[in-house]
Each structure stands twice: as structure tokens, then as C-alpha cells.
Design a protein around this motif. Structure first.
Motif, PDB file in Angstrom:
ATOM      1  N   HIS A  60       0.874  -1.188  -0.006  1.00  0.00           N
ATOM      2  CA  HIS A  60       0.059  -0.119   0.027  1.00  0.00           C
ATOM      3  C   HIS A  60       0.865   1.169  -0.142  1.00  0.00           C
ATOM      4  O   HIS A  60       0.578   2.237   0.473  1.00  0.00           O
ATOM      5  CB  HIS A  60      -0.863   0.019   1.350  1.00  0.00           C
ATOM      6  CG  HIS A  60      -2.014   0.717   1.047  1.00  0.00           C
ATOM      7  ND1 HIS A  60      -2.893   1.320   2.403  1.00  0.00           N
ATOM      8  CD2 HIS A  60      -2.819   1.139   0.066  1.00  0.00           C
ATOM      9  CE1 HIS A  60      -3.899   2.033   1.895  1.00  0.00           C
ATOM     10  NE2 HIS A  60      -3.683   1.821   0.565  1.00  0.00           N
ATOM     11  N   TYR A  63       0.411   5.814  -4.528  1.00  0.00           N
ATOM     12  CA  TYR A  63      -0.905   6.043  -5.148  1.00  0.00           C
ATOM     13  C   TYR A  63      -0.750   5.362  -6.560  1.00  0.00           C
ATOM     14  O   TYR A  63       0.330   5.145  -6.996  1.00  0.00           O
ATOM     15  CB  TYR A  63      -1.147   7.350  -5.185  1.00  0.00           C
ATOM     16  CG  TYR A  63      -1.401   8.000  -4.056  1.00  0.00           C
ATOM     17  CD1 TYR A  63      -2.556   8.002  -3.187  1.00  0.00           C
ATOM     18  CD2 TYR A  63      -0.334   8.801  -3.162  1.00  0.00           C
ATOM     19  CE1 TYR A  63      -2.894   8.509  -1.931  1.00  0.00           C
ATOM     20  CE2 TYR A  63      -0.726   9.322  -1.852  1.00  0.00           C
ATOM     21  CZ  TYR A  63      -1.919   9.422  -1.466  1.00  0.00           C
ATOM     22  OH  TYR A  63      -2.304   9.824  -0.222  1.00  0.00           O
ATOM     23  N   CYS A  74      -2.304   6.942   5.912  1.00  0.00           N
ATOM     24  CA  CYS A  74      -3.023   6.033   5.426  1.00  0.00           C
ATOM     25  C   CYS A  74      -4.551   5.498   6.489  1.00  0.00           C
ATOM     26  O   CYS A  74      -3.986   5.322   7.596  1.00  0.00           O
ATOM     27  CB  CYS A  74      -2.283   4.629   5.365  1.00  0.00           C
ATOM     28  SG  CYS A  74      -3.121   3.088   5.136  1.00  0.00           S
ATOM     29  N   GLU A  89     -12.673   2.744   0.229  1.00  0.00           N
ATOM     30  CA  GLU A  89     -12.140   1.944  -0.914  1.00  0.00           C
ATOM     31  C   GLU A  89     -10.527   2.394  -1.452  1.00  0.00           C
ATOM     32  O   GLU A  89     -10.447   3.647  -1.066  1.00  0.00           O
ATOM     33  CB  GLU A  89     -12.950   2.184  -1.985  1.00  0.00           C
ATOM     34  CG  GLU A  89     -14.169   1.383  -2.099  1.00  0.00           C
ATOM     35  CD  GLU A  89     -15.248   1.550  -3.276  1.00  0.00           C
ATOM     36  OE1 GLU A  89     -15.040   2.212  -4.121  1.00  0.00           O
ATOM     37  OE2 GLU A  89     -16.551   1.131  -3.106  1.00  0.00           O
ATOM     38  N   ASP A  90      -9.851   1.674  -1.786  1.00  0.00           N
ATOM     39  CA  ASP A  90      -8.339   2.035  -2.072  1.00  0.00           C
ATOM     40  C   ASP A  90      -7.851   1.060  -2.984  1.00  0.00           C
ATOM     41  O   ASP A  90      -8.273   0.217  -3.596  1.00  0.00           O
ATOM     42  CB  ASP A  90      -7.515   2.083  -0.523  1.00  0.00           C
ATOM     43  CG  ASP A  90      -6.641   3.279  -0.874  1.00  0.00           C
ATOM     44  OD1 ASP A  90      -5.950   3.364  -1.726  1.00  0.00           O
ATOM     45  OD2 ASP A  90      -6.419   3.695   0.304  1.00  0.00           O
ATOM     46  N   ASN A 101      -7.961  -2.926  -7.051  1.00  0.00           N
ATOM     47  CA  ASN A 101      -9.022  -2.073  -6.582  1.00  0.00           C
ATOM     48  C   ASN A 101      -9.634  -2.868  -5.214  1.00  0.00           C
ATOM     49  O   ASN A 101     -10.100  -4.024  -5.221  1.00  0.00           O
ATOM     50  CB  ASN A 101     -10.157  -1.560  -7.146  1.00  0.00           C
ATOM     51  CG  ASN A 101      -9.839  -0.479  -8.131  1.00  0.00           C
ATOM     52  OD1 ASN A 101      -9.510   0.799  -7.823  1.00  0.00           O
ATOM     53  ND2 ASN A 101      -9.682  -0.981  -9.341  1.00  0.00           N
TER      54      ASN A 101
END
Length: 237
Positions: A60, A63, A74, A89-90, A101
Motif C-alpha cells: 500500500h 498511489y 493511510c 475503498e483503495d 481495487n
């Protein structure tokens, strides 16, 4: 008691490893302390590879545009210090580098003494859902373009259109139909009101044509006069 504890632990492990939802756990330092099978499949990392490593730095860390994603920003990692539920959502990063996603829920793990000792994270891959949303957005945009072109064509040709739903008894007129008949497009037109616009001597004939077309499912084609809102007559087809 020991046997009961072992059975409970075994049952819990079985549930966690067989669920389709990806489950991660982090300790108080954001280090990975657990991943179930679904999480391994989702990220491409085995638990042995991820154990003891910062999950944010692993899956993570930037971007979608490639810019760095600081752990301090985060929301998943804020569940522990905030002692609060975080959902959203990320985009995660697979071991092979591709992005995907996700929808996530991050919750603090609270000990029996009331202390936050880690974070549990539930994650689902929503690539298909995102794709469907994007396709729907594209379809809406294309439809809106078609509607704009159709309205412009109607206006240029002085051609109105209407639609009658035989189940709901709802009647819809295009803006040009309202203009041709000298009415404001307020959406309040009904079949009964529309029939009153025809010349009195034509109403019964046209109503019979309407009913016959609906009953026998064939096209409706006639020429008649309508009385516009100002009282003048106009011939329409």
C-alpha cells in the motif's frame, strides 16, 4: 479447558483460512502478524514472506499515479491509534507490481484489559465492481449524448415524440412535443389530458385508434387537428 481452547482455536483457524474474504492482522507497530489464504492469494505474498513486515510498505506504499503514499496518511493504519473503525475503498499493490481495487474495513484489536494491541483488516477485491461502475458511467455519457442529439434533431425537424406505458398508464412527451402543442414542458401530461387537445369531433376516433393499437400491438398512424393552448388549430401527423 486446554482441549476446549485448542478445539476453539482450530475451528477459528479453519474459518479464517477458508473464508473468501482476505483477512490481515497487524501488531501495534503495523507489522503483519497474520494473513489467511485469501489474503495470500490476493496479494501474491505468503504469510511467511509478509510476517513481521510493515503491511503498508508491502502492499500500500504508493498511489495509482506512482507518488508515495505516507503511512501517516493511510486510514487503514489509523484504526489502531484512533481506536476506531475505518472503512473505504483503495488501491493495493500485488507482489508482481500490478494494482487492484479493494474495499476494506480496519478495526482495532482490543485486549481484555481494554488496550489496543493491533488491527484486523478485512479486504475484498472490487476490480469487477469498479469496472462495472466505469462501464455504467460511459454508457450514461453515451446515452446523454444520444439524447442531446435526438432533442436537437427533433427541434430542427419540428418533430415531437411521446411514449405511453400501458402498465403504469404514464405518458411522457419530448420537449418538442410540448412546444408544438404550445404547452410548457412541466411533465404533468396525462393520456386523458392529451385527448382533450384533439379537435372535439376527432377525440372518439383517436381514442379508439389508441386502444386498438395497444390491444393489437401495432403501429399508430393518423392525421388530425389539435387545439393549442392559445386556442388556434394545428394539423399534426
Amino acid at each position: 479447558i486446554r482441549q476446549r481452547f485448542e478445539r476453539t482455536t482450530s475451528r477459528l483457524d479453519s474459518i479464517l483460512h477458508n473464508t473468501q474474504m482476505a483477512i490481515f492482522m497487524m501488531d501495534e507497530h503495523q507489522k503483519c502478524s497474520f494473513m489467511n489464504r485469501a489474503a495470500e492469494l490476493m496479494t501474491g505474498y505468503s504469510f511467511d514472506e509478509a510476517a513481521g513486515r510493515c503491511l503498508h510498505d508491502l502492499i500500500h506504499h504508493h498511489y495509482p499515479d506512482g507518488s508515495p503514499f505516507p503511512i501517516e496518511e493511510c486510514p487503514i493504519d489509523q484504526a489502531f491509534p484512533e481506536r476506531d473503525l475505518m472503512t473505504g475503498e483503495d488501491v493495493f499493490i500485488h507482489k508482481d507490481g500490478h494494482l487492484f481495487n479493494v474495499a476494506y474495513t480496519a478495526s482495532p484489536i482490543i485486549s481484555s484489559e481494554g488496550e489496543a494491541i493491533g488491527t484486523v483488516i478485512e479486504v475484498a477485491n472490487i476490480d469487477a465492481e469498479i469496472g462495472a461502475r466505469e462501464e455504467l458511467t460511459r454508457s450514461h455519457a453515451a446515452l446523454e449524448k444520444i439524447v442531446r442529439i435526438f432533442k436537437q434533431a427533433e427541434k430542427i425537424a419540428e418533430l415531437g415524440s411521446w411514449e405511453f406505458d400501458t402498465e403504469t398508464q404514464e405518458l411522457h412527451w419530448s420537449d418538442e412535443t410540448y412546444r408544438i402543442l404550445g404547452l410548457e414542458p412541466d411533465g404533468s401530461i396525462t393520456l386523458e389530458r392529451s385527448l382533450q387537445l384533439y379537435a372535439p369531433e376527432d377525440r372518439s376516433r383517436i381514442e379508439a385508434l389508441y386502444l386498438d393499437a395497444i390491444r393489437n400491438k401495432h403501429s399508430l398512424n393518423f392525421t388530425t387537428h389539435v387545439v393549442r393552448s392559445g386556442g388556434d388549430l394545428r394539423q399534426i401527423r
